[in-house]
Design a protein around this motif. Structure first.
Motif, PDB file in Angstrom:
ATOM      1  N   ILE A 162       0.786  -1.252  -0.004  1.00 37.19           N
ATOM      2  CA  ILE A 162       0.004   0.059   0.026  1.00 37.19           C
ATOM      3  C   ILE A 162       0.945   1.115  -0.134  1.00 37.19           C
ATOM      4  CG2 ILE A 162      -1.820   1.343   1.270  1.00 37.19           C
ATOM      5  CD1 ILE A 162      -2.556  -1.505   2.492  1.00 37.19           C
ATOM      6  N   VAL A 163       0.645   2.222  -0.926  1.00 33.76           N
ATOM      7  CA  VAL A 163       1.469   3.380  -0.812  1.00 33.76           C
ATOM      8  C   VAL A 163       0.662   4.458  -0.439  1.00 33.76           C
ATOM      9  CG1 VAL A 163       2.595   5.095  -2.725  1.00 33.76           C
ATOM     10  CG2 VAL A 163       2.834   2.523  -3.241  1.00 33.76           C
ATOM     11  N   LEU A 164       1.328   5.248   0.445  1.00 36.09           N
ATOM     12  CA  LEU A 164       0.863   6.318   0.925  1.00 36.09           C
ATOM     13  C   LEU A 164       1.702   7.600   0.779  1.00 36.09           C
ATOM     14  CD1 LEU A 164      -0.162   4.886   4.670  1.00 36.09           C
ATOM     15  CD2 LEU A 164      -1.572   5.407   2.587  1.00 36.09           C
ATOM     16  N   GLY A 165       1.242   8.516   0.169  1.00 36.02           N
ATOM     17  CA  GLY A 165       2.157   9.890  -0.156  1.00 36.02           C
ATOM     18  C   GLY A 165       1.975  10.701   0.894  1.00 36.02           C
ATOM     19  N   SER A 243       7.112  10.852   3.988  1.00 39.28           N
ATOM     20  CA  SER A 243       6.983  11.964   4.606  1.00 39.28           C
ATOM     21  C   SER A 243       5.725  11.918   5.450  1.00 39.28           C
ATOM     22  CB  SER A 243       6.753  13.189   3.629  1.00 39.28           C
ATOM     23  OG  SER A 243       7.023  14.287   4.330  1.00 39.28           O
ATOM     24  N   LYS A 244       4.521  12.733   5.339  1.00 35.26           N
ATOM     25  CA  LYS A 244       3.414  12.549   6.173  1.00 35.26           C
ATOM     26  C   LYS A 244       2.843  10.941   5.899  1.00 35.26           C
ATOM     27  CE  LYS A 244       1.636  15.308   8.475  1.00 35.26           C
ATOM     28  NZ  LYS A 244       1.498  15.393  10.148  1.00 35.26           N
ATOM     29  N   GLY A 245       2.825  10.381   4.781  1.00 33.03           N
ATOM     30  CA  GLY A 245       2.478   9.032   4.591  1.00 33.03           C
ATOM     31  C   GLY A 245       3.384   8.116   5.416  1.00 33.03           C
ATOM     32  N   GLY A 246       4.726   8.535   5.475  1.00 35.06           N
ATOM     33  CA  GLY A 246       5.699   7.743   6.644  1.00 35.06           C
ATOM     34  C   GLY A 246       5.066   7.664   7.918  1.00 35.06           C
ATOM     35  N   GLU A 247       4.686   8.836   8.477  1.00 43.38           N
ATOM     36  CA  GLU A 247       4.150   9.055   9.887  1.00 43.38           C
ATOM     37  C   GLU A 247       2.923   8.014  10.001  1.00 43.38           C
ATOM     38  OE1 GLU A 247       1.708  12.672  12.076  1.00 43.38           O
ATOM     39  OE2 GLU A 247       3.149  13.094  10.827  1.00 43.38           O
ATOM     40  N   SER A 268       8.004  10.192  10.570  1.00 38.86           N
ATOM     41  CA  SER A 268       8.120  11.126  11.851  1.00 38.86           C
ATOM     42  C   SER A 268       7.853   9.838  12.868  1.00 38.86           C
ATOM     43  CB  SER A 268       6.973  12.142  11.881  1.00 38.86           C
ATOM     44  OG  SER A 268       6.806  12.371  13.351  1.00 38.86           O
ATOM     45  N   ASP A 269       8.292  10.069  14.094  1.00 38.29           N
ATOM     46  CA  ASP A 269       8.215   9.286  15.297  1.00 38.29           C
ATOM     47  C   ASP A 269       7.140   9.708  16.063  1.00 38.29           C
ATOM     48  OD1 ASP A 269       9.618  11.723  16.271  1.00 38.29           O
ATOM     49  OD2 ASP A 269      10.773  10.474  17.710  1.00 38.29           O
ATOM     50  N   VAL A 270       6.482  11.079  15.954  1.00 41.53           N
ATOM     51  CA  VAL A 270       5.414  11.576  16.854  1.00 41.53           C
ATOM     52  C   VAL A 270       4.032  11.839  15.764  1.00 41.53           C
ATOM     53  CG1 VAL A 270       6.830  12.379  18.509  1.00 41.53           C
ATOM     54  CG2 VAL A 270       6.313  13.829  16.812  1.00 41.53           C
ATOM     55  N   VAL A 271       3.011  12.012  16.311  1.00 46.93           N
ATOM     56  CA  VAL A 271       1.994  12.479  15.388  1.00 46.93           C
ATOM     57  C   VAL A 271       2.016  14.160  15.545  1.00 46.93           C
ATOM     58  CG1 VAL A 271      -0.493  13.012  15.285  1.00 46.93           C
ATOM     59  CG2 VAL A 271       0.739  10.644  15.848  1.00 46.93           C
ATOM     60  N   ASP A 352      17.509  17.002   6.288  1.00 49.12           N
ATOM     61  CA  ASP A 352      16.152  17.152   5.808  1.00 49.12           C
ATOM     62  C   ASP A 352      15.720  18.357   6.120  1.00 49.12           C
ATOM     63  OD1 ASP A 352      13.279  17.046   5.453  1.00 49.12           O
ATOM     64  OD2 ASP A 352      13.197  14.986   5.981  1.00 49.12           O
ATOM     65  N   ARG A 353      15.251  19.473   5.169  1.00 51.85           N
ATOM     66  CA  ARG A 353      14.658  20.678   5.695  1.00 51.85           C
ATOM     67  C   ARG A 353      13.200  20.745   5.696  1.00 51.85           C
ATOM     68  NH1 ARG A 353      18.857  23.367   1.316  1.00 51.85           N
ATOM     69  NH2 ARG A 353      20.917  22.704   2.763  1.00 51.85           N
ATOM     70  N   VAL A 354      12.536  19.538   5.684  1.00 52.13           N
ATOM     71  CA  VAL A 354      11.119  19.594   5.962  1.00 52.13           C
ATOM     72  C   VAL A 354      10.843  19.428   7.439  1.00 52.13           C
ATOM     73  CG1 VAL A 354       8.997  18.605   5.443  1.00 52.13           C
ATOM     74  CG2 VAL A 354      10.475  19.145   3.499  1.00 52.13           C
ATOM     75  N   TRP A 355      11.370  18.177   7.892  1.00 53.63           N
ATOM     76  CA  TRP A 355      11.487  17.794   9.224  1.00 53.63           C
ATOM     77  C   TRP A 355      12.631  17.067   9.605  1.00 53.63           C
ATOM     78  CZ3 TRP A 355       6.153  14.691   9.681  1.00 53.63           C
ATOM     79  CH2 TRP A 355       6.123  13.756   8.844  1.00 53.63           C
ATOM     80  N   PRO A 356      13.246  16.833  10.758  1.00 49.66           N
ATOM     81  CA  PRO A 356      14.412  15.936  11.028  1.00 49.66           C
ATOM     82  C   PRO A 356      14.197  14.617  10.903  1.00 49.66           C
ATOM     83  CG  PRO A 356      13.478  16.806  13.100  1.00 49.66           C
ATOM     84  CD  PRO A 356      12.425  17.360  12.007  1.00 49.66           C
ATOM     85  N   SER A 357      13.953  14.007   9.768  1.00 49.50           N
ATOM     86  CA  SER A 357      13.717  12.585   9.545  1.00 49.50           C
ATOM     87  C   SER A 357      14.616  11.602   9.883  1.00 49.50           C
ATOM     88  CB  SER A 357      13.161  12.254   8.102  1.00 49.50           C
ATOM     89  OG  SER A 357      14.608  12.797   7.250  1.00 49.50           O
ATOM     90  N   GLY A 358      16.158  12.065   9.910  1.00 48.19           N
ATOM     91  CA  GLY A 358      17.114  11.312  10.257  1.00 48.19           C
ATOM     92  C   GLY A 358      17.167  10.972  11.807  1.00 48.19           C
TER      93      GLY A 358
END
Length: 433
Positions: A162-165, A243-247, A268-271, A352-358
């Motif tokens: 399932i692909v989530l963008g 990204s948000k799909g990873g969250e 992300s590791d948080v909502v 990452d300049r969108v959020w600290p994904s690393g």
């Protein structure tokens, strides 16, 4: 003076006909290098790569010059160009170094063309397809904008990805990555879940237009649909989210034990707080019609003001500031990835300049490790947010969201290879034995 016959034969022997080879497709997990053989040692070759990519602005082009080695070969996995669109050794350099070029010889999205011109005037051409195999696609009316892609000619029940963008919304990610992943041997359900209409041509009616209280538990009805399809194997279901799909993906994994595997690309590791709707702040995601605990942003208005002044906006700053300003909100908003017993691959960038994904990817891996669970995690210091997809995609449009050209290209290549290997090992173990 008599010249030995052997010398005459050696000097008169013609060069073999030049050969030109490259990767089997642009989305191969480990693409072969571009290689030219049968050249005169020390001769130069100009290599032009062209492709049409709608999201990158249309026509794309790179041009590089190489010098043939003593054995009469050029190999992009061994040789750096002497001039042109990129500088260092890179197997896929002629592809990822493409820049917007207006008109090209490739009229539609998809395949790339390579033209090599030798110093003697010989011209060699090669076409590289976008996917390694044909893909059949069909719409899924049960879910707005959804589409199912599967390898053409493959019979029987296939495992499902399932692909989530991300926050771009619409059907773009579903349309882009579902067939790309399906060409690797899976059935892939591209599942749009939010459509703000940033691109009117990509708007999906029937989906939320604000990223607020998105019902993450809608995946329960998606699973029921999969179980009802004769050509899909509901016992083997993975989620690939970016990204948000990873969250979304890791959140779903923490609550739905039937998920076989998770690939979280810059997750992300948080909502986080949602956006796009008037009224009190609420969460990005909900469960059973209730907003989930979330971490608020701090300073998004400052970033938007920068954008209006023509300065570079970095969404990373309000994420970091919000986390620092509301430490009491973090524990409740933290996604309990340690409750997921399945397999997980997390991919992030430290620039990452969108959020600290690393850091967020590593935090999730650490939480799972403390619970005795293993997690595959890949992060890079010089990679940004654009880590979804193969390492053959043009890098230039992606650099605004972090990373260096060489760092991002290398990270994407490694991440894509790891993604395909991970999905095959978890969903198609019979192919990896």
């Amino acid at each position: 003076m008599r010249v030995p016959l052997l010398s005459l034969l050696l000097t008169a022997a013609p060069l073999p006909a030049a050969t030109f080879t490259g990767p089997g497709s642009l989305s191969d997990s480990n693409p072969a290098p571009i290689r030219i053989a049968g050249l005169a040692a020390g001769s130069t070759v100009t290599l032009v790569a062209e492709r049409h990519i709608g999201w990158a602005g249309g026509g794309q082009r790179s041009e590089t010059r190489f010098v043939a080695a003593a054995d009469g070969t050029i190999d992009t996995s061994r040789d750096a160009p002497i001039a042109g669109s990129y500088a260092d050794v890179s197997s896929s350099g002629p592809f990822w170094s493409m820049q917007r070029a207006g008109n090209t010889s490739v009229p539609a999205d998809g395949d790339a063309t390579l033209v090599a011109t030798t110093s003697s005037g010989e011209r060699l051409a090669l076409s590289v397809p976008a996917w390694p195999m044909g893909v059949a696609q069909r719409s899924v009316p049960d879910f707005p904008g959804a589409m199912l892609a599967r390898p053409s000619g493959k019979k029987g029940r296939l495992p499902v990805v399932i692909v989530l963008g991300g926050s771009e919304g619409g059907a773009f990610t579903a349309k882009t990555y579902a067939p790309m992943l399906a060409a690797q041997g899976f059935a892939v359900l591209g599942l749009p879940y939010y459509s703000p209409g940033y691109d009117p041509a990509d708007f999906v009616p029937g989906l939320p237009t604000s990223f607020t209280d998105i019902p993450a538990d809608r995946l329960i009805s998606v699973k029921a649909w999969i179980d009802g399809q004769r050509d899909l194997d509901g016992r083997r279901v993975a989620i690939w989210g970016v990204s948000k799909g990873g969250e979304f993906a890791v959140l779903a994994a923490s609550r739905l034990p039937w998920i076989t595997a998770i690939v979280g690309v810059v997750p992300s590791d948080v909502v986080w707080e949602g956006w796009g709707r008037a009224g009190p702040a609420t969460a990005s995601f909900s469960w059973e019609n209730r907003p989930l605990p979330f971490v608020p942003y701090l300073g998004f208005d400052l970033e938007l003001a920068r954008l209006q002044r023509g300065e570079r906006m970095e969404a990373r700053r309000p994420h970091i500031a919000g986390r620092a300003a509301y430490p009491e909100r973090i524990a409740a908003a933290t996604i309990k990835v340690e409750d997921y017993a399945g397999q997980m691959l997390l991919i992030g960038g430290d620039d990452d300049r969108v959020w600290p994904s690393g850091p967020m990817a590593r935090a999730m891996a650490n939480r799972r490790a403390a619970a005795g669970l293993t997690t595959a995690v890949l992060t890079w210091p010089d990679a940004g947010h654009a880590l979804a997809g193969p390492g053959t995609e043009p890098i230039a449009p992606m650099l605004a969201n972090g990373g260096t050209a060489n760092g991002l290209a290398g990270a994407r290549s490694t991440a894509w290879a790891a993604t395909i290997a991970f999905l095959k090992s978890t969903l198609l173990p019979e192919m990896t034995r």
